[in-house]
Design an enzyme around this catalytic site. Structure first.
Site, mmCIF file in Angstrom:
data_model
loop_
_atom_site.group_PDB
_atom_site.id
_atom_site.type_symbol
_atom_site.label_atom_id
_atom_site.label_comp_id
_atom_site.label_asym_id
_atom_site.label_seq_id
_atom_site.Cartn_x
_atom_site.Cartn_y
_atom_site.Cartn_z
ATOM 1 C CB SER A 1 -5.765 -0.502 -6.580
ATOM 2 O OG SER A 1 -4.376 -0.766 -6.652
ATOM 3 C CE1 TYR B 1 -6.475 -5.782 -7.693
ATOM 4 C CE2 TYR B 1 -4.562 -4.359 -7.947
ATOM 5 C CZ TYR B 1 -5.654 -4.783 -7.209
ATOM 6 O OH TYR B 1 -5.924 -4.216 -5.987
#
Length: 268
Positions: A148, A161
């Protein structure tokens, strides 16, 4: 619209984790469309069977391996089953993952532990288990880790996250260095927001999704780029390009970027 074709995917067996929906589902369909054999892993047997029907309706081939959870014990049992049944695997795409957006103050430790188990430890376990298998063959093999842009450009309310993705990016970069003399390619895919069901969990009130909807990537476009890069010497895939540019500037001028882009960073 799909661009180009990667003929080296043809007849290759490629594991895709988190394959029942979103990016993983589109990657599986694209592999099958190009003549490859996706080995599908996910927790929903029903969704995997639906995907199998869709792939086979388009004259593709796939195999499914449902898993109850991405625990270490379940993964170990599953890997043994795959190796015994499939004999030869050519690629691994670690796509399974999820996020929960909360401030550090509100972060639930159970959510954090689950994110690290699914986003980091499962991917490491699959990679480590299949690594000797990949290295023993002369032909090209490939490990792709869907990471990501949060690993490079962290923003408020994504501490858990971002930390998990930062860990996975670090693992990927080390694995690439350790296998550089082999025929194994290791690629990280660093994505901005993608229009999938990811946000059903990560962003329950829909505020962030609404704020960034016009910038969201389509999972089909991501899948096409990933599959076209399989068995090539691709170090990273970064999408969208402007977010990768932002992450470079952030590494160079973090304080300035946090000040100038505060309203953008605070969209969660």
């Amino acid at each position: 619209m799909k661009i180009g074709r990667n003929h080296s995917v043809n007849e290759k067996k490629i594991i895709v984790t988190g394959a029942s929906k979103g990016i993983g589902k589109e990657i599986a369909k694209e592999i099958a469309a190009q003549g490859g054999i996706p080995i599908l892993i996910a927790r929903s047997k029903e969704l995997l069977e639906e995907l199998t029907d869709e792939i086979e309706a388009n004259n593709g081939i796939c195999k499914i391996y449902p898993i109850e959870s991405f625990s270490r014990e379940a993964i170990e049992e599953q890997i043994n089953d795959i190796m015994e049944t499939e004999k030869r695997i050519h690629g691994l795409i670690n796509n399974a993952g999820f996020g929960v957006f909360d401030s550090v103050e509100d972060l639930d430790m159970q959510d954090l532990e689950e994110m690290f188990q699914v986003n980091v430890l499962a991917g490491i376990q699959y990679s480590k288990a299949f690594l000797p298998h990949f290295l023993q063959f002369k032909g090209k093999s490939h490990i792709v880790n869907i990471v990501s842009q949060a690993a490079k450009l962290p923003t408020p309310k994504s501490a858990g996250y971002a930390a998990s993705k930062h860990a996975m990016l670090g693992f990927t970069n080390v694995l690439r260095q350790e296998t550089r003399e082999s025929s194994l390619t290791v690629t990280s895919v660093n994505l901005g927001p993608v229009k999938t069901t990811f946000f059903d969990i990560a962003d329950k009130d829909g505020k962030y999704q609404q704020n960034v909807e016009k910038y969201m990537l389509r999972p089909e476009k991501v899948a096409s780029k990933v599959v076209r890069s399989l068995f090539t010497n691709r170090r990273e895939i970064n999408m969208p390009w402007w977010m990768e540019a932002g992450s470079i500037f952030y590494r160079l001028f973090p304080g300035l970027m946090e000040k100038m882009l505060k309203s953008q960073f605070d969209k969660k």
